[in-house]
Scaffold this motif. Sequence first.
Motif, short mmCIF file in Angstrom:
data_model
loop_
_atom_site.label_atom_id
_atom_site.label_comp_id
_atom_site.label_asym_id
_atom_site.label_seq_id
_atom_site.Cartn_x
_atom_site.Cartn_y
_atom_site.Cartn_z
N PRO A 13 0.85 -1.21 0.00
CA PRO A 13 0.00 0.00 0.00
C PRO A 13 0.88 1.26 0.00
N LEU A 14 0.45 2.25 -0.76
CA LEU A 14 1.23 3.48 -0.89
C LEU A 14 1.06 4.36 0.33
N THR A 15 2.17 4.76 0.94
CA THR A 15 2.16 5.64 2.11
C THR A 15 3.04 6.85 1.82
N TRP A 16 2.88 7.88 2.64
CA TRP A 16 3.74 9.05 2.50
C TRP A 16 5.19 8.69 2.75
N GLN A 17 5.42 7.76 3.66
CA GLN A 17 6.79 7.32 3.94
C GLN A 17 7.43 6.71 2.70
N GLN A 18 6.67 5.89 1.96
CA GLN A 18 7.20 5.30 0.73
C GLN A 18 7.50 6.38 -0.31
N ILE A 19 6.64 7.36 -0.42
CA ILE A 19 6.85 8.44 -1.39
C ILE A 19 8.12 9.22 -1.03
N VAL A 20 8.30 9.52 0.24
CA VAL A 20 9.50 10.24 0.69
C VAL A 20 10.75 9.40 0.44
N ARG A 21 10.69 8.11 0.76
CA ARG A 21 11.83 7.23 0.53
C ARG A 21 12.15 7.13 -0.96
N PHE A 22 11.11 6.97 -1.78
CA PHE A 22 11.31 6.91 -3.23
C PHE A 22 12.01 8.17 -3.72
N ASN A 23 11.52 9.32 -3.29
CA ASN A 23 12.10 10.58 -3.78
C ASN A 23 13.51 10.81 -3.24
N GLY A 24 13.79 10.34 -2.05
CA GLY A 24 15.16 10.41 -1.54
C GLY A 24 16.11 9.57 -2.39
N TRP A 25 15.69 8.33 -2.70
CA TRP A 25 16.53 7.44 -3.50
C TRP A 25 16.67 7.93 -4.94
N GLN A 26 15.59 8.46 -5.51
CA GLN A 26 15.71 8.94 -6.89
C GLN A 26 16.58 10.18 -6.95
N ALA A 27 16.54 11.02 -5.93
CA ALA A 27 17.41 12.20 -5.90
C ALA A 27 18.87 11.77 -5.80
N LEU A 28 19.14 10.75 -4.99
CA LEU A 28 20.50 10.22 -4.89
C LEU A 28 20.95 9.64 -6.23
N ALA A 29 20.08 8.86 -6.88
CA ALA A 29 20.42 8.28 -8.19
C ALA A 29 20.69 9.38 -9.21
N ASN A 30 19.85 10.41 -9.23
CA ASN A 30 20.07 11.53 -10.15
C ASN A 30 21.40 12.22 -9.87
N GLY A 31 21.69 12.44 -8.61
CA GLY A 31 22.95 13.07 -8.25
C GLY A 31 24.16 12.26 -8.68
N LEU A 32 24.11 10.95 -8.45
CA LEU A 32 25.23 10.08 -8.84
C LEU A 32 25.41 10.02 -10.35
N VAL A 33 24.30 9.84 -11.06
CA VAL A 33 24.40 9.65 -12.51
C VAL A 33 24.67 10.96 -13.24
N TRP A 34 23.84 11.99 -12.98
CA TRP A 34 23.96 13.23 -13.74
C TRP A 34 24.97 14.19 -13.13
N GLY A 35 25.15 14.13 -11.82
CA GLY A 35 26.14 15.00 -11.19
C GLY A 35 27.53 14.39 -11.15
N GLY A 36 27.64 13.09 -11.43
CA GLY A 36 28.93 12.42 -11.35
C GLY A 36 29.32 11.65 -12.59
N LEU A 37 28.56 10.59 -12.90
CA LEU A 37 28.93 9.68 -13.99
C LEU A 37 28.97 10.36 -15.36
N ALA A 38 27.89 11.04 -15.73
CA ALA A 38 27.83 11.67 -17.06
C ALA A 38 28.92 12.74 -17.25
N PRO A 39 29.09 13.67 -16.30
CA PRO A 39 30.15 14.66 -16.52
C PRO A 39 31.56 14.06 -16.47
N LEU A 40 31.75 13.06 -15.63
CA LEU A 40 33.06 12.40 -15.59
C LEU A 40 33.35 11.73 -16.93
N GLY A 41 32.32 11.11 -17.51
CA GLY A 41 32.47 10.53 -18.84
C GLY A 41 32.82 11.57 -19.88
#
Length: 148
Positions: free
Chosen positions: A76-104
């Motif tokens: 079941p969808l909860t606010w906690q899941q939404i917050v966790r999802f957005n925390g993880w997606q922000a981390l993934a965006n930071g790693l990929v677009w703030g790190g991997l792509a520019p390093l490449g």
Amino acid sequence: MATWMPNTQASLAQGGLVLAATSLGAVWTPFVAFFGHLLYDSLNYTNVWWTWVVADGVFGLLIGLVVQRLELLTQPLTWQQIVRFNGWQALANGLVWGGLAPLGDYLVYQSAWRYVFLQGGVAALVNTLSVGIVGTLFIYGYHWMKKH
């Protein structure tokens, strides 16, 4: 839509990857991201930026794993899941677009260090917003449709 950073676009496509992750899973989402970015670059630029195409595939994998790991489709969808999802997606965006792509870009194309990391930071920010808004709406819509 153009951002204030040259050659950096704000797009709903990153948020749309959440739809791919919810319907196709973590295995196929990287292919959707990779080929979607390849097609976009092929149609809109004179060169394909392979470092960013590969980075998009990595992001697709990460977002697929986040959706799967947080069990966003089975629990079941909860606010906690939404917050966790957005925390993880922000981390993934930071790693990929703030790190991997520019390093490449720096290593493969010998692009200016400062420029590509600034460009990557802008991309990470706008992609985090896209996934946060559009992706969260997709997840909410999935749960709403499941109930009705």
